[in-house]
Motif scaffolding. Structure first.
Motif, mmCIF file in Angstrom:
data_model
loop_
_atom_site.group_PDB
_atom_site.id
_atom_site.type_symbol
_atom_site.label_atom_id
_atom_site.label_comp_id
_atom_site.label_asym_id
_atom_site.label_seq_id
_atom_site.Cartn_x
_atom_site.Cartn_y
_atom_site.Cartn_z
ATOM 1 N N LEU A 166 4.024 -20.563 -124.137
ATOM 2 C CA LEU A 166 2.824 -20.952 -124.878
ATOM 3 C C LEU A 166 1.569 -20.371 -124.233
ATOM 4 O O LEU A 166 0.686 -19.842 -124.911
ATOM 5 N N ILE A 167 1.501 -20.459 -122.918
ATOM 6 C CA ILE A 167 0.333 -19.923 -122.207
ATOM 7 C C ILE A 167 0.301 -18.389 -122.313
ATOM 8 O O ILE A 167 -0.746 -17.792 -122.579
ATOM 9 N N PHE A 168 1.454 -17.767 -122.123
ATOM 10 C CA PHE A 168 1.550 -16.311 -122.261
ATOM 11 C C PHE A 168 1.123 -15.860 -123.650
ATOM 12 O O PHE A 168 0.363 -14.889 -123.796
ATOM 13 N N GLY A 169 1.594 -16.549 -124.683
ATOM 14 C CA GLY A 169 1.245 -16.176 -126.049
ATOM 15 C C GLY A 169 -0.231 -16.344 -126.341
ATOM 16 O O GLY A 169 -0.847 -15.486 -127.005
ATOM 17 N N ALA A 170 -0.826 -17.439 -125.856
ATOM 18 C CA ALA A 170 -2.248 -17.674 -126.104
ATOM 19 C C ALA A 170 -3.103 -16.580 -125.478
ATOM 20 O O ALA A 170 -4.038 -16.057 -126.110
ATOM 21 N N VAL A 171 -2.775 -16.221 -124.246
ATOM 22 C CA VAL A 171 -3.532 -15.162 -123.562
ATOM 23 C C VAL A 171 -3.333 -13.826 -124.285
ATOM 24 O O VAL A 171 -4.296 -13.080 -124.531
ATOM 25 N N GLY A 172 -2.089 -13.522 -124.652
ATOM 26 C CA GLY A 172 -1.808 -12.263 -125.333
ATOM 27 C C GLY A 172 -2.517 -12.152 -126.670
ATOM 28 O O GLY A 172 -3.064 -11.078 -127.006
ATOM 29 N N MET A 173 -2.525 -13.227 -127.443
ATOM 30 C CA MET A 173 -3.202 -13.191 -128.741
ATOM 31 C C MET A 173 -4.702 -13.045 -128.590
ATOM 32 O O MET A 173 -5.355 -12.340 -129.378
ATOM 33 N N ALA A 174 -5.285 -13.705 -127.588
ATOM 34 C CA ALA A 174 -6.723 -13.560 -127.359
ATOM 35 C C ALA A 174 -7.081 -12.111 -127.027
ATOM 36 O O ALA A 174 -8.063 -11.556 -127.542
ATOM 37 N N ILE A 175 -6.275 -11.482 -126.179
ATOM 38 C CA ILE A 175 -6.551 -10.094 -125.781
ATOM 39 C C ILE A 175 -6.408 -9.139 -126.963
ATOM 40 O O ILE A 175 -7.268 -8.272 -127.190
ATOM 41 N N THR A 176 -5.329 -9.275 -127.733
ATOM 42 C CA THR A 176 -5.120 -8.348 -128.856
ATOM 43 C C THR A 176 -6.203 -8.499 -129.912
ATOM 44 O O THR A 176 -6.665 -7.499 -130.483
ATOM 45 N N LEU A 177 -6.637 -9.740 -130.172
ATOM 46 C CA LEU A 177 -7.691 -9.936 -131.173
ATOM 47 C C LEU A 177 -9.037 -9.412 -130.671
ATOM 48 O O LEU A 177 -9.851 -8.917 -131.460
ATOM 49 N N ALA A 178 -9.278 -9.529 -129.380
ATOM 50 C CA ALA A 178 -10.529 -8.987 -128.823
ATOM 51 C C ALA A 178 -10.561 -7.466 -128.971
ATOM 52 O O ALA A 178 -11.591 -6.879 -129.348
ATOM 53 N N ILE A 179 -9.445 -6.820 -128.691
ATOM 54 C CA ILE A 179 -9.373 -5.365 -128.862
ATOM 55 C C ILE A 179 -9.512 -4.999 -130.334
ATOM 56 O O ILE A 179 -10.198 -4.024 -130.693
ATOM 57 N N GLU A 180 -8.862 -5.768 -131.204
ATOM 58 C CA GLU A 180 -8.964 -5.511 -132.639
ATOM 59 C C GLU A 180 -10.404 -5.635 -133.117
ATOM 60 O O GLU A 180 -10.873 -4.851 -133.960
ATOM 61 N N ALA A 181 -11.118 -6.615 -132.588
ATOM 62 C CA ALA A 181 -12.529 -6.783 -132.952
ATOM 63 C C ALA A 181 -13.344 -5.554 -132.540
ATOM 64 O O ALA A 181 -14.212 -5.081 -133.292
ATOM 65 N N ALA A 182 -13.066 -5.039 -131.352
ATOM 66 C CA ALA A 182 -13.796 -3.865 -130.880
ATOM 67 C C ALA A 182 -13.495 -2.645 -131.757
ATOM 68 O O ALA A 182 -14.398 -1.860 -132.092
ATOM 69 N N ILE A 183 -12.239 -2.470 -132.157
ATOM 70 C CA ILE A 183 -11.862 -1.349 -133.028
ATOM 71 C C ILE A 183 -12.582 -1.447 -134.368
ATOM 72 O O ILE A 183 -13.121 -0.461 -134.889
#
Length: 496
Positions: free
Chosen positions: A324-341
């Motif tokens: 759960l913790i791994f997934g939350a961190v991973g989703m936050a990072i991928t969405l942040a990168i997606e926002a930048a793109i």
């Protein structure tokens, strides 16, 4: 029969979850602009109508009734009744002659899905041995993912049909799993724990032996059955089935808040905006046409494969909290990168192929990797294993209601927001919002969610701090409570 029979029962009951995934996934394709015959037949419905068609509010009311039905009629019959109602709703959708007709069919199907979806993982958890409960209950999420996968590829193929069958076929396919589930539940066993709660001990022992027994583990079956008998008897004497029992003590309140919390956190990962409106998110990267639905289908296939790998090889080994913790961190990072793109290269007129490829990749990583190895399967496993038997059905019903309530909010607001904001702006705000909520999810899990790996359902009282009676699987004795006139009967039953 043992493990193979147990797996077969858990997998077949998950057909209800398949219908949930198919129902949720297919509607995104059907209401998209690529389904021009749908748009023509229903006179290009606006955002509010699309929101009503996609809305999951109907599931909330179905889930609200699930607890009472599952406690009184049993887990098996509740799933079966839900399947029969889903058959009606899917038939109405398929034969819809106007928008109202379609919405009524969606409402009926949603009510049915609402009341059996929380019961499917509940049923799976109650028939599973402790060491495999994550895998067998996680089949719920696997079948949801497969349902989405089938819906995406059916949607991709049907867009090329040049008649009203373009949208009627994808909606009509839902009738098949609903019918199969309804008929198949006649031969599936009742939950042994529900049978014990109903006083049908002999039936419960026979089913438990079929589910968990083999030539070498008779002692385990005896201890497991003894633990069920004593724990459920204690609960019948000390716990009612009233709604207020969900917060009557601090441990019970903790259970309830934890169960609700994991479902709310699941919704605020942003997964359903991504699932329901993937074509719009891809359009924000400058992609369009049949390519969008093809990418959506590939994403669904990866999600199903990764879910299967995770629940079989990882979940019961590492537990619930770390993923759960791994997934939350991973989703936050991928969405942040997606926002930048999106901020730098996004837009419906974008022709930056490198940015498009990277944008698609991070949307896929978000849903098909990080969500499917965390909140996707674990939310169903967790809420189904933390409550005592007497109020397990009610507790899972309340938790799922929280899920649907958040889902309704998101599914109603998202299409309106997408229509009022430029393509480039809405996805950007969507990504930033869910970056924040995923970070919050990680902290909530870290500080408030206990680990439940490897514990029997009866041992959850030790996890949440309200254990009163010894557990047979710990003491290795079938007789742990003194002073009861029923002890000789219990002991004799265990020795069968």
């Amino acid at each position: 029969m043992g493990l193979f029979y147990n797996f077969s029962v858990a997998l077949f009951s998950a057909l209800g979850s398949f219908l949930f995934g198919d129902d949720s996934g297919v509607i995104g394709s059907v209401v998209s602009q690529e389904f021009d015959y749908f748009q023509t037949f229903f006179h290009s419905p606006g955002p509010s109508i699309i929101g009503a068609i996609v809305s999951t509010v109907r599931r909330f009311f179905g889930a609200a009734a699930a607890g009472s039905l599952a406690a009184r009629l049993g887990r098996k019959r509740t799933i079966q009744i839900g399947a029969s109602v889903a058959m009606l709703g899917c038939s109405l959708q398929t034969g819809a002659q106007n928008v109202s007709y379609l919405i009524v069919g969606r409402v009926i199907t949603g009510l049915a899905i609402g009341w059996y979806v929380p019961v499917v993982p509940l049923y799976q958890s109650e028939i599973s041995p402790p060491t495999m409960r994550g895998f067998l209950t996680g089949l719920t999420q696997l079948m949801i993912a497969i349902g989405f996968l089938v819906a995406y590829w059916v949607g991709y193929g049907c867009q090329f049909i040049r008649s009203d069958a373009q949208w009627r076929v994808p909606l009509g396919i839902q009738i098949f799993p609903a019918t199969l589930l309804f008929l198949g539940m006649f031969i599936l066993p009742f939950s042994p724990r529900w049978l014990v709660d109903q006083g049908r001990h002999d039936e419960a022992l026979v089913i438990l032996q079929r589910l968990h027994g083999n030539k070498t583990n008779k002692e385990f079956i005896d201890l497991e059955f003894a633990e069920m008998l004593e724990q459920i008897q204690y609960e019948k004497e000390n716990i009612s089935t009233k709604l207020s029992d969900l917060w009557s003590t601090k441990p019970m309140l903790r259970r309830t808040l934890t169960g609700i919390g994991i479902q709310v956190c699941t919704q605020f990962t942003g997964i359903n905006v991504s699932s329901y409106f993937q074509p719009t998110l891809y359009a924000a990267l400058g992609l369009s046409g049949s390519k969008v639905l093809m990418i959506t289908g590939i994403n669904g296939a990866l999600g199903a494969v990764i879910t299967a790998i995770f629940i079989y090889f990882i979940l019961d080994r590492v537990g619930r909290r770390p993923p759960l913790i791994f997934g939350a961190v991973g989703m936050a990072i991928t969405l942040a990168i997606e926002a930048a793109i999106n901020a730098k290269w996004g837009g419906v007129n974008s022709d930056n192929h490198a940015a498009q490829t990277a944008g698609v990749a991070f949307i896929v990583l978000f849903g098909s990797l990080f969500f499917t190895v965390s909140f996707g399967p674990i939310s169903w496993v967790y809420q189904s294993e933390i409550f005592p038997m007497r109020i397990r059905a009610l507790g899972t019903s309340v938790c799922t209601c929280a899920n649907w309530a958040c889902n309704v909010l998101i599914s109603q607001v998202a299409p309106i927001g997408m229509s009022r904001l430029q393509y480039r702006m809405y996805p950007l705000r969507f990504y930033i919002l869910f970056v924040a909520t995923n970070i919050a999810n990680g902290f909530i899990v870290f500080f408030f969610f206990p680990e439940t790996k490897g514990k029997s359902l009866e041992e959850m009282d030790a996890v949440f701090g309200d254990q009163v009676i010894p557990h047979a699987l710990e003491t290795k004795q079938v007789h742990n409570i003194g002073g009861s006139g029923d002890e000789d009967e219990k002991k004799s039953r265990v020795s069968v």
